[in-house]
Design a protein around this motif. Sequence first.
Motif, PDB file in Angstrom:
ATOM      1  N   LEU A   1       0.806  -1.217   0.000  1.00  0.00           N
ATOM      2  CA  LEU A   1       0.000   0.000   0.000  1.00  0.00           C
ATOM      3  C   LEU A   1       0.845   1.275   0.000  1.00  0.00           C
ATOM      4  O   LEU A   1       0.314   2.376  -0.098  1.00  0.00           O
ATOM      5  CB  LEU A   1      -0.938   0.005   1.215  1.00  0.00           C
ATOM      6  N   ASN A   2       2.165   1.105   0.161  1.00  0.00           N
ATOM      7  CA  ASN A   2       3.099   2.229   0.217  1.00  0.00           C
ATOM      8  C   ASN A   2       2.755   3.171   1.380  1.00  0.00           C
ATOM      9  O   ASN A   2       2.671   4.388   1.210  1.00  0.00           O
ATOM     10  CB  ASN A   2       3.129   2.981  -1.117  1.00  0.00           C
ATOM     11  N   ILE A   3       2.561   2.563   2.552  1.00  0.00           N
ATOM     12  CA  ILE A   3       2.262   3.307   3.769  1.00  0.00           C
ATOM     13  C   ILE A   3       3.159   2.792   4.891  1.00  0.00           C
ATOM     14  O   ILE A   3       3.822   1.757   4.741  1.00  0.00           O
ATOM     15  CB  ILE A   3       0.778   3.155   4.185  1.00  0.00           C
ATOM     16  N   ASP A   4       3.177   3.495   6.016  1.00  0.00           N
ATOM     17  CA  ASP A   4       3.915   3.019   7.184  1.00  0.00           C
ATOM     18  C   ASP A   4       3.204   1.822   7.797  1.00  0.00           C
ATOM     19  O   ASP A   4       1.976   1.721   7.720  1.00  0.00           O
ATOM     20  CB  ASP A   4       4.016   4.116   8.249  1.00  0.00           C
ATOM     21  N   ARG A   5       3.967   0.958   8.439  1.00  0.00           N
ATOM     22  CA  ARG A   5       3.374  -0.191   9.104  1.00  0.00           C
ATOM     23  C   ARG A   5       2.396   0.266  10.178  1.00  0.00           C
ATOM     24  O   ARG A   5       1.340  -0.333  10.384  1.00  0.00           O
ATOM     25  CB  ARG A   5       4.443  -1.099   9.718  1.00  0.00           C
ATOM     26  N   SER A   6       2.712   1.355  10.863  1.00  0.00           N
ATOM     27  CA  SER A   6       1.821   1.847  11.918  1.00  0.00           C
ATOM     28  C   SER A   6       0.472   2.272  11.344  1.00  0.00           C
ATOM     29  O   SER A   6      -0.569   2.084  11.988  1.00  0.00           O
ATOM     30  CB  SER A   6       2.462   3.008  12.675  1.00  0.00           C
ATOM     31  N   THR A   7       0.462   2.805  10.140  1.00  0.00           N
ATOM     32  CA  THR A   7      -0.801   3.179   9.496  1.00  0.00           C
ATOM     33  C   THR A   7      -1.625   1.935   9.230  1.00  0.00           C
ATOM     34  O   THR A   7      -2.826   1.903   9.494  1.00  0.00           O
ATOM     35  CB  THR A   7      -0.539   3.945   8.180  1.00  0.00           C
ATOM     36  N   TYR A   8      -0.966   0.886   8.721  1.00  0.00           N
ATOM     37  CA  TYR A   8      -1.691  -0.358   8.489  1.00  0.00           C
ATOM     38  C   TYR A   8      -2.209  -0.923   9.809  1.00  0.00           C
ATOM     39  O   TYR A   8      -3.332  -1.421   9.885  1.00  0.00           O
ATOM     40  CB  TYR A   8      -0.834  -1.405   7.763  1.00  0.00           C
ATOM     41  N   SER A   9      -1.418  -0.835  10.856  1.00  0.00           N
ATOM     42  CA  SER A   9      -1.834  -1.301  12.175  1.00  0.00           C
ATOM     43  C   SER A   9      -3.097  -0.573  12.637  1.00  0.00           C
ATOM     44  O   SER A   9      -3.996  -1.182  13.235  1.00  0.00           O
ATOM     45  CB  SER A   9      -0.702  -1.091  13.183  1.00  0.00           C
ATOM     46  N   TYR A  10      -3.184   0.718  12.337  1.00  0.00           N
ATOM     47  CA  TYR A  10      -4.393   1.487  12.674  1.00  0.00           C
ATOM     48  C   TYR A  10      -5.601   0.954  11.914  1.00  0.00           C
ATOM     49  O   TYR A  10      -6.708   0.964  12.428  1.00  0.00           O
ATOM     50  CB  TYR A  10      -4.210   2.966  12.359  1.00  0.00           C
ATOM     51  N   TYR A  11      -5.403   0.484  10.690  1.00  0.00           N
ATOM     52  CA  TYR A  11      -6.508  -0.110   9.935  1.00  0.00           C
ATOM     53  C   TYR A  11      -7.059  -1.325  10.680  1.00  0.00           C
ATOM     54  O   TYR A  11      -8.259  -1.487  10.834  1.00  0.00           O
ATOM     55  CB  TYR A  11      -6.076  -0.549   8.540  1.00  0.00           C
ATOM     56  N   GLU A  12      -6.142  -2.185  11.117  1.00  0.00           N
ATOM     57  CA  GLU A  12      -6.572  -3.415  11.790  1.00  0.00           C
ATOM     58  C   GLU A  12      -7.192  -3.135  13.156  1.00  0.00           C
ATOM     59  O   GLU A  12      -8.085  -3.860  13.585  1.00  0.00           O
ATOM     60  CB  GLU A  12      -5.398  -4.389  11.942  1.00  0.00           C
ATOM     61  N   SER A  13      -6.714  -2.110  13.841  1.00  0.00           N
ATOM     62  CA  SER A  13      -7.251  -1.803  15.168  1.00  0.00           C
ATOM     63  C   SER A  13      -8.562  -1.028  15.088  1.00  0.00           C
ATOM     64  O   SER A  13      -9.247  -0.859  16.095  1.00  0.00           O
ATOM     65  CB  SER A  13      -6.234  -1.017  15.986  1.00  0.00           C
ATOM     66  N   GLY A  14      -8.916  -0.536  13.892  1.00  0.00           N
ATOM     67  CA  GLY A  14     -10.157   0.202  13.726  1.00  0.00           C
ATOM     68  C   GLY A  14     -10.031   1.684  14.023  1.00  0.00           C
ATOM     69  O   GLY A  14     -11.029   2.406  14.018  1.00  0.00           O
ATOM     70  N   LYS A  15      -8.805   2.164  14.267  1.00  0.00           N
ATOM     71  CA  LYS A  15      -8.609   3.593  14.528  1.00  0.00           C
ATOM     72  C   LYS A  15      -8.852   4.421  13.271  1.00  0.00           C
ATOM     73  O   LYS A  15      -9.334   5.540  13.357  1.00  0.00           O
ATOM     74  CB  LYS A  15      -7.206   3.858  15.064  1.00  0.00           C
ATOM     75  N   THR A  16      -8.468   3.864  12.132  1.00  0.00           N
ATOM     76  CA  THR A  16      -8.718   4.499  10.831  1.00  0.00           C
ATOM     77  C   THR A  16      -9.146   3.412   9.860  1.00  0.00           C
ATOM     78  O   THR A  16      -9.042   2.219  10.157  1.00  0.00           O
ATOM     79  CB  THR A  16      -7.463   5.214  10.264  1.00  0.00           C
ATOM     80  N   THR A  17      -9.574   3.820   8.699  1.00  0.00           N
ATOM     81  CA  THR A  17      -9.975   2.845   7.681  1.00  0.00           C
ATOM     82  C   THR A  17      -9.272   3.180   6.366  1.00  0.00           C
ATOM     83  O   THR A  17      -9.053   4.358   6.059  1.00  0.00           O
ATOM     84  CB  THR A  17     -11.503   2.823   7.506  1.00  0.00           C
ATOM     85  N   PRO A  18      -8.897   2.165   5.609  1.00  0.00           N
ATOM     86  CA  PRO A  18      -8.248   2.421   4.310  1.00  0.00           C
ATOM     87  C   PRO A  18      -9.229   3.074   3.337  1.00  0.00           C
ATOM     88  O   PRO A  18     -10.445   2.877   3.449  1.00  0.00           O
ATOM     89  CB  PRO A  18      -7.856   1.030   3.813  1.00  0.00           C
ATOM     90  N   ASP A  19      -8.691   3.815   2.379  1.00  0.00           N
ATOM     91  CA  ASP A  19      -9.546   4.372   1.333  1.00  0.00           C
ATOM     92  C   ASP A  19      -9.979   3.231   0.408  1.00  0.00           C
ATOM     93  O   ASP A  19      -9.475   2.114   0.489  1.00  0.00           O
ATOM     94  CB  ASP A  19      -8.848   5.495   0.569  1.00  0.00           C
ATOM     95  N   ILE A  20     -10.909   3.532  -0.462  1.00  0.00           N
ATOM     96  CA  ILE A  20     -11.486   2.483  -1.307  1.00  0.00           C
ATOM     97  C   ILE A  20     -10.450   1.835  -2.219  1.00  0.00           C
ATOM     98  O   ILE A  20     -10.460   0.618  -2.416  1.00  0.00           O
ATOM     99  CB  ILE A  20     -12.710   3.000  -2.120  1.00  0.00           C
ATOM    100  N   SER A  21      -9.512   2.611  -2.742  1.00  0.00           N
ATOM    101  CA  SER A  21      -8.506   2.011  -3.622  1.00  0.00           C
ATOM    102  C   SER A  21      -7.610   1.046  -2.844  1.00  0.00           C
ATOM    103  O   SER A  21      -7.218  -0.001  -3.363  1.00  0.00           O
ATOM    104  CB  SER A  21      -7.672   3.079  -4.336  1.00  0.00           C
ATOM    105  N   SER A  22      -7.310   1.368  -1.598  1.00  0.00           N
ATOM    106  CA  SER A  22      -6.517   0.457  -0.767  1.00  0.00           C
ATOM    107  C   SER A  22      -7.301  -0.806  -0.437  1.00  0.00           C
ATOM    108  O   SER A  22      -6.742  -1.908  -0.431  1.00  0.00           O
ATOM    109  CB  SER A  22      -6.092   1.151   0.533  1.00  0.00           C
ATOM    110  N   LEU A  23      -8.595  -0.653  -0.174  1.00  0.00           N
ATOM    111  CA  LEU A  23      -9.426  -1.827   0.104  1.00  0.00           C
ATOM    112  C   LEU A  23      -9.506  -2.749  -1.110  1.00  0.00           C
ATOM    113  O   LEU A  23      -9.428  -3.975  -0.970  1.00  0.00           O
ATOM    114  CB  LEU A  23     -10.833  -1.389   0.531  1.00  0.00           C
ATOM    115  N   ILE A  24      -9.628  -2.170  -2.277  1.00  0.00           N
ATOM    116  CA  ILE A  24      -9.660  -2.973  -3.503  1.00  0.00           C
ATOM    117  C   ILE A  24      -8.339  -3.710  -3.684  1.00  0.00           C
ATOM    118  O   ILE A  24      -8.305  -4.908  -3.987  1.00  0.00           O
ATOM    119  CB  ILE A  24      -9.986  -2.093  -4.727  1.00  0.00           C
ATOM    120  N   LEU A  25      -7.236  -3.008  -3.464  1.00  0.00           N
ATOM    121  CA  LEU A  25      -5.914  -3.616  -3.581  1.00  0.00           C
ATOM    122  C   LEU A  25      -5.753  -4.762  -2.579  1.00  0.00           C
ATOM    123  O   LEU A  25      -5.262  -5.845  -2.923  1.00  0.00           O
ATOM    124  CB  LEU A  25      -4.853  -2.541  -3.358  1.00  0.00           C
ATOM    125  N   LEU A  26      -6.185  -4.545  -1.345  1.00  0.00           N
ATOM    126  CA  LEU A  26      -6.088  -5.594  -0.328  1.00  0.00           C
ATOM    127  C   LEU A  26      -6.953  -6.801  -0.683  1.00  0.00           C
ATOM    128  O   LEU A  26      -6.533  -7.942  -0.481  1.00  0.00           O
ATOM    129  CB  LEU A  26      -6.474  -5.034   1.043  1.00  0.00           C
TER     130      LEU A  26
END
Length: 137
Positions: free
Chosen positions: A28-53
């Motif tokens: 996703l070309n992001i920091d690992r901590s940003t991805y960690s926030y996705y999994e913890s529910g603190k933030t959510t990925p944008d739609i293009s990141s969700l499609i990529l995942l």
Amino acid sequence: MSLSTIGKNLRIFREKCGYTQQHLANVLNIDRSTYSYYESGKTTPDISSLILLSQVFCISLPELLGQEDLSLMLNDSSSWGKVSAKRITDNNSHIYDLKKDELQLIAFFRACSSTQKEELLRKASEILSKNNKKELD
């Protein structure tokens, strides 16, 4: 669908596929901590990141978002349910025995479009051909 549902699903699919948070952050070309926030529910990925995942996990976007029934997959930790278990074994998503760089390459490859995949395969073939030619000389 809530942020926590998306986060839980991201963790479940990441672990089932054998990826680390860093592997997916690299895709996703992001920091690992940003991805960690996705999994913890603190933030959510944008739609293009969700499609990529969803492409990296080889699942549908609705399945990633929790819009399909995940309860079948979670009832028995040894199976994903009939449909998903078949999908995982058919596409060899369970790739724990690969090295870190191989896992990362697969994650990048899955994130590519069909045209990009063809180009990568063609380039890999060219590289191998050149190396084989050099060894013969």
